[in-house]
Design a protein around this motif. Structure first.
Motif, short mmCIF file in Angstrom:
data_model
loop_
_atom_site.label_atom_id
_atom_site.label_comp_id
_atom_site.label_asym_id
_atom_site.label_seq_id
_atom_site.Cartn_x
_atom_site.Cartn_y
_atom_site.Cartn_z
N ALA A 1 3.88 1.99 5.38
CA ALA A 1 3.80 1.15 4.19
C ALA A 1 4.65 1.71 3.06
CB ALA A 1 2.34 1.03 3.73
N GLU A 2 4.65 3.02 2.90
CA GLU A 2 5.45 3.64 1.85
C GLU A 2 6.94 3.39 2.10
OE1 GLU A 2 5.10 7.93 -0.47
OE2 GLU A 2 3.70 7.44 1.14
N ALA A 3 7.37 3.58 3.35
CA ALA A 3 8.77 3.35 3.69
C ALA A 3 9.15 1.88 3.53
CB ALA A 3 9.04 3.82 5.12
N ARG A 4 8.24 0.99 3.86
CA ARG A 4 8.54 -0.44 3.76
C ARG A 4 8.58 -0.89 2.30
NH1 ARG A 4 5.52 -3.78 8.54
NH2 ARG A 4 6.74 -5.46 7.54
N PHE A 5 7.78 -0.30 1.44
CA PHE A 5 7.90 -0.57 0.00
C PHE A 5 9.29 -0.22 -0.48
CE2 PHE A 5 8.10 1.14 -4.25
CZ PHE A 5 7.45 0.20 -5.03
N LEU A 6 9.75 0.98 -0.13
CA LEU A 6 11.07 1.44 -0.58
C LEU A 6 12.17 0.56 0.03
CD1 LEU A 6 10.47 5.27 -0.26
CD2 LEU A 6 10.57 3.94 -2.38
N ARG A 7 12.04 0.20 1.29
CA ARG A 7 13.04 -0.67 1.92
C ARG A 7 13.11 -2.01 1.20
NH1 ARG A 7 12.57 -1.83 8.26
NH2 ARG A 7 10.73 -3.02 7.62
N ALA A 8 11.96 -2.55 0.83
CA ALA A 8 11.94 -3.82 0.10
C ALA A 8 12.67 -3.70 -1.23
CB ALA A 8 10.50 -4.28 -0.12
N LEU A 9 12.45 -2.60 -1.93
CA LEU A 9 13.12 -2.40 -3.21
C LEU A 9 14.63 -2.28 -3.03
CD1 LEU A 9 13.02 -1.91 -6.26
CD2 LEU A 9 12.62 0.52 -5.78
N GLU B 1 4.01 -7.08 1.51
CA GLU B 1 2.66 -7.47 1.90
C GLU B 1 2.02 -6.39 2.77
OE1 GLU B 1 3.03 -12.36 1.75
OE2 GLU B 1 3.34 -11.30 3.65
N PHE B 2 2.80 -5.81 3.66
CA PHE B 2 2.28 -4.71 4.47
C PHE B 2 1.94 -3.52 3.58
CE2 PHE B 2 2.52 -0.95 7.14
CZ PHE B 2 1.88 -1.33 8.31
N ALA B 3 2.78 -3.26 2.59
CA ALA B 3 2.54 -2.15 1.67
C ALA B 3 1.26 -2.38 0.87
CB ALA B 3 3.73 -1.96 0.74
N VAL B 4 1.07 -3.59 0.38
CA VAL B 4 -0.14 -3.91 -0.37
C VAL B 4 -1.38 -3.70 0.49
CG1 VAL B 4 -1.45 -5.80 -1.43
CG2 VAL B 4 0.98 -5.49 -2.00
N GLU B 5 -1.30 -4.08 1.73
CA GLU B 5 -2.44 -4.00 2.64
C GLU B 5 -2.76 -2.57 3.04
OE1 GLU B 5 -5.62 -5.42 4.88
OE2 GLU B 5 -4.31 -6.54 3.50
N ASN B 6 -1.77 -1.71 3.12
CA ASN B 6 -1.97 -0.40 3.76
C ASN B 6 -1.75 0.82 2.85
OD1 ASN B 6 -2.44 -1.03 6.78
ND2 ASN B 6 -0.69 -2.33 6.22
N LEU B 7 -1.17 0.64 1.69
CA LEU B 7 -1.00 1.79 0.80
C LEU B 7 -2.34 2.16 0.17
CD1 LEU B 7 2.36 1.06 -1.07
CD2 LEU B 7 1.89 2.96 0.51
N PRO B 8 -2.53 3.43 -0.16
CA PRO B 8 -3.76 3.83 -0.83
C PRO B 8 -3.79 3.34 -2.28
CG PRO B 8 -2.24 5.69 -0.70
CD PRO B 8 -1.63 4.58 0.10
N VAL B 9 -4.98 3.22 -2.82
CA VAL B 9 -5.13 2.80 -4.22
C VAL B 9 -4.53 3.85 -5.15
CG1 VAL B 9 -6.80 2.28 -6.04
CG2 VAL B 9 -7.14 1.38 -3.71
N ASN B 10 -4.68 5.10 -4.79
CA ASN B 10 -4.12 6.19 -5.59
C ASN B 10 -2.96 6.83 -4.84
OD1 ASN B 10 -6.13 6.02 -7.71
ND2 ASN B 10 -7.57 6.89 -6.22
N ALA B 11 -1.88 7.13 -5.55
CA ALA B 11 -0.71 7.72 -4.93
C ALA B 11 -1.04 9.08 -4.34
CB ALA B 11 0.41 7.86 -5.95
N ALA B 12 -0.38 9.41 -3.23
CA ALA B 12 -0.58 10.72 -2.60
C ALA B 12 -0.14 11.85 -3.52
CB ALA B 12 0.19 10.77 -1.28
N ALA B 13 0.83 11.59 -4.35
CA ALA B 13 1.30 12.55 -5.35
C ALA B 13 2.00 11.74 -6.43
CB ALA B 13 2.26 13.57 -4.74
N TYR B 14 2.07 12.30 -7.64
CA TYR B 14 2.72 11.57 -8.73
C TYR B 14 4.17 11.28 -8.35
CZ TYR B 14 4.24 10.14 -13.34
OH TYR B 14 4.75 9.40 -14.38
#
Length: 545
Positions: free
Chosen positions: A138-146, A190-203
């Motif tokens: 999900a993290e990688a797909r967020f970045l790919r979308a951007l 949409e995959f990122a919204v569904e699978n990313l955590p509510v809180n970031a793993a690190a800032y």
């Protein structure tokens, strides 16, 4: 997070320096994605590397040239004329040979390929929980979308792939813009919204709220108004983000981790891990060093004077009630050396330069114990009269203070440490405003934007800053976005998205007005890309270039 960006770059450099010996002496020891990305630690390294390329776009000169200039609110300053004037001016010299265009193209596709690699490899990782596997993807797909959002906005329907590049590939495809969104950007987010955590793993790492916010931006771009409003309102109401008050505190470099910044690209005070640094502090500032009572210092910055505000931008602020003028622009400089100005002795700490946004008689200017620079409404790029905004060959003008970096270690340091805000809460209010207005919900639109305008009001002026349903239209929305987001790499996209780029540039940017055409709604594909494809008939240059 500030230190992870360059770790793989440093390691890659070490591998490359010793590559010849490795290939000759011990070929099996050379690390590959197939080998390294099979473990959780390895795929985490690959994911962290996916962030690195963001630093080639955000906070860099090339990224500013392709998002800030050539619009209704910025034109070329003195340094812009000397460096890449064709981008703002849409001149015949704006071609695929542009180093700026090529650098951004290459960076975005490097980022995309790294994300593709992580997405394709994460399923092969052993001894990892399914939840963590999905979070990494999900993290990688967020970045790919951007990355892909920037590609399709800048160049239109160019090359699109969700597979990693292995070895040398010489064929490229021209893909319809809707494919970028329907098969890439939207399902990725949409995959990122569904699978990313509510809180970031690190800032600095992405998370669910950032994905919802970016998806709101994308849905607004596509004209999916109800969904854009829903997502923006959700980010506003369901997280702990808050608007920073007063507005100027938002840009305090000591206040980078504030509750308004939803997601930022990270830079560092450590030069070993800062890469190119955030160089935004260089480009929007007055060359104060021509003043006899001022020498270059860290606080006031190293003035490259690339980007000059237009007269139209100056006209957008009601400076009596809207604190965003003073919160965005620096108009007074204090002397840092002794000198004589207009027959007056000026000492360090005294006013050396003061800009006012109204006409002043030359006699008054000559009597002032500092440079008194006025504004008469003349075209900012053609002013030659005494101490008027735009004089000294476009060097003298109010400086955008959002990117100033007074914590740089030396006066000539270009690699700043300030984080770059990619998504902040104010944008969500603006998205909700526009999306509601597009649905003929003017009362709701006014309610959204009045939250921003209340924050922006000078003390005691809150009531005067409020607008009603009848005040909301496209011109007002674009004006409010300019006031709030000036310099933050939104404007070219905003004008393209709303179909107003040509008319607004022709009306307000006299440097660009004679040249801009329909073809300029996309950029030229880099000539290096055109030259190296083996299927040139299927991958032509964008029309007109």
């Amino acid at each position: 997070m500030k230190n992870i960006f360059n770790v793989l770059t440093i390691c890659l450099g070490l591998v490359m320096m010793s590559c010849e010996q490795v290939l000759v002496e011990d070929p099996v020891s050379l690390a590959t994605a197939d080998g390294h990305y099979t473990t959780e630690a390895g795929i985490e390294d690959g994911l962290k590397a996916s962030y690195t390329t963001l630093r080639s776009l955000y906070g860099q000169e090339n990224g500013f040239f392709l998002t800030v200039t050539g619009t209704d609110i910025f034109t070329n300053g003195f340094g812009g004329i000397a460096n890449n004037p064709h981008i703002n001016n849409y001149s015949p010299n704006f071609l695929g040979t542009s180093g700026t265009v090529t650098a951004i193209w290459n960076a975005l596709y490097r980022g995309i390929n790294q994300c593709n690699t992580v997405v394709n490899k994460v399923g092969l990782v052993q001894n990892i929980s399914e939840q963590r596997r999905k979070e990494i993807e999900a993290e990688a797909r967020f970045l790919r979308a951007l990355y892909y959002f920037h590609v399709v906005q800048q160049w239109g329907g160019v090359h699109f792939s969700l597979e990693e590049t292995i070895g040398v590939e010489t064929e490229a495809n021209r893909t319809p813009e809707e494919t970028f969104y329907n098969q890439g950007i939207i399902p990725d987010l949409e995959f990122a919204v569904e699978n990313l955590p509510v809180n970031a793993a690190a800032y600095g790492r992405t998370f669910k709220g950032a994905a919802e916010a970016l998806l709101a931006r994308v849905q607004l771009t596509l004209g999916n108004w109800p969904e854009a409003e829903r997502l923006a309102a959700k980010v506003i109401s369901e997280y702990s983000f808050e608007l920073v008050k007063p507005y100027i505190d938002l840009w305090d470099i000591q206040n980078e981790r504030n509750p308004e910044f939803i997601w930022t690209v990270q830079f560092s005070e450590d030069p070993l891990f800062n890469g190119p640094g955030n160089s935004g502090h260089l480009y929007f500032i007055f060359d104060y060093t021509f003043n006899p009572a001022m020498v270059r210092d860290v606080e006031n910055g190293r003035p490259f004077q690339r980007f000059l505000p237009t007269n139209y931008l100056f006209s957008l602020y009601d400076r009596d009630i809207d604190a965003r003028w003073e919160g965005s622009f620096k108009t007074t400089w204090l002397a840092n050396t002794s000198a004589v100005i207009n027959g007056h002795t000026v000492s360090p700490g005294d006013t050396a330069i003061h800009i006012v946004m109204h006409p002043v008689a030359d006699e008054e200017k000559l009597a002032a114990p500092y440079w008194l620079i006025d504004y008469k409404g003349n075209w900012i790029g053609g002013v030659t009269s005494f101490q008027e905004i735009g004089t000294n060959q476009r060097r003298n003008y109010p400086s955008l203070l959002k990117f100033l970096d007074p914590l740089r270690p030396s006066i000539n340091e270009t690699a700043g440490r300030r984080d770059f805000p990619v998504i902040r809460l104010a944008e969500m209010y603006l998205i909700a405003t526009e999306a509601a207005w597009r649905q003929n919900k003017n009362a709701e639109a006014a309610a959204y934007v009045n939250v921003l305008r209340t924050r922006a009001a000078k003390p005691g002026k809150e009531a005067e800053m409020q607008v009603g349903p009848g005040d909301i239209d496209l011109d007002f929305i674009l004006e409010e976005r300019a006031r709030e987001l000036v310099g933050e790499k939104f404007r070219w996209y905003d004008l393209k998205r709303t179909g107003t780029l040509l008319e607004r540039v022709k009306a307000h940017n006299l440097d660009a007005a004679p040249n801009i055409k329909e073809m300029h709604l996309v950029r030229p594909i880099p000539q290096t890309q055109i030259d190296r494809v083996s299927n040139p008939g299927e991958f032509p240059q964008n029309p007109g270039y």
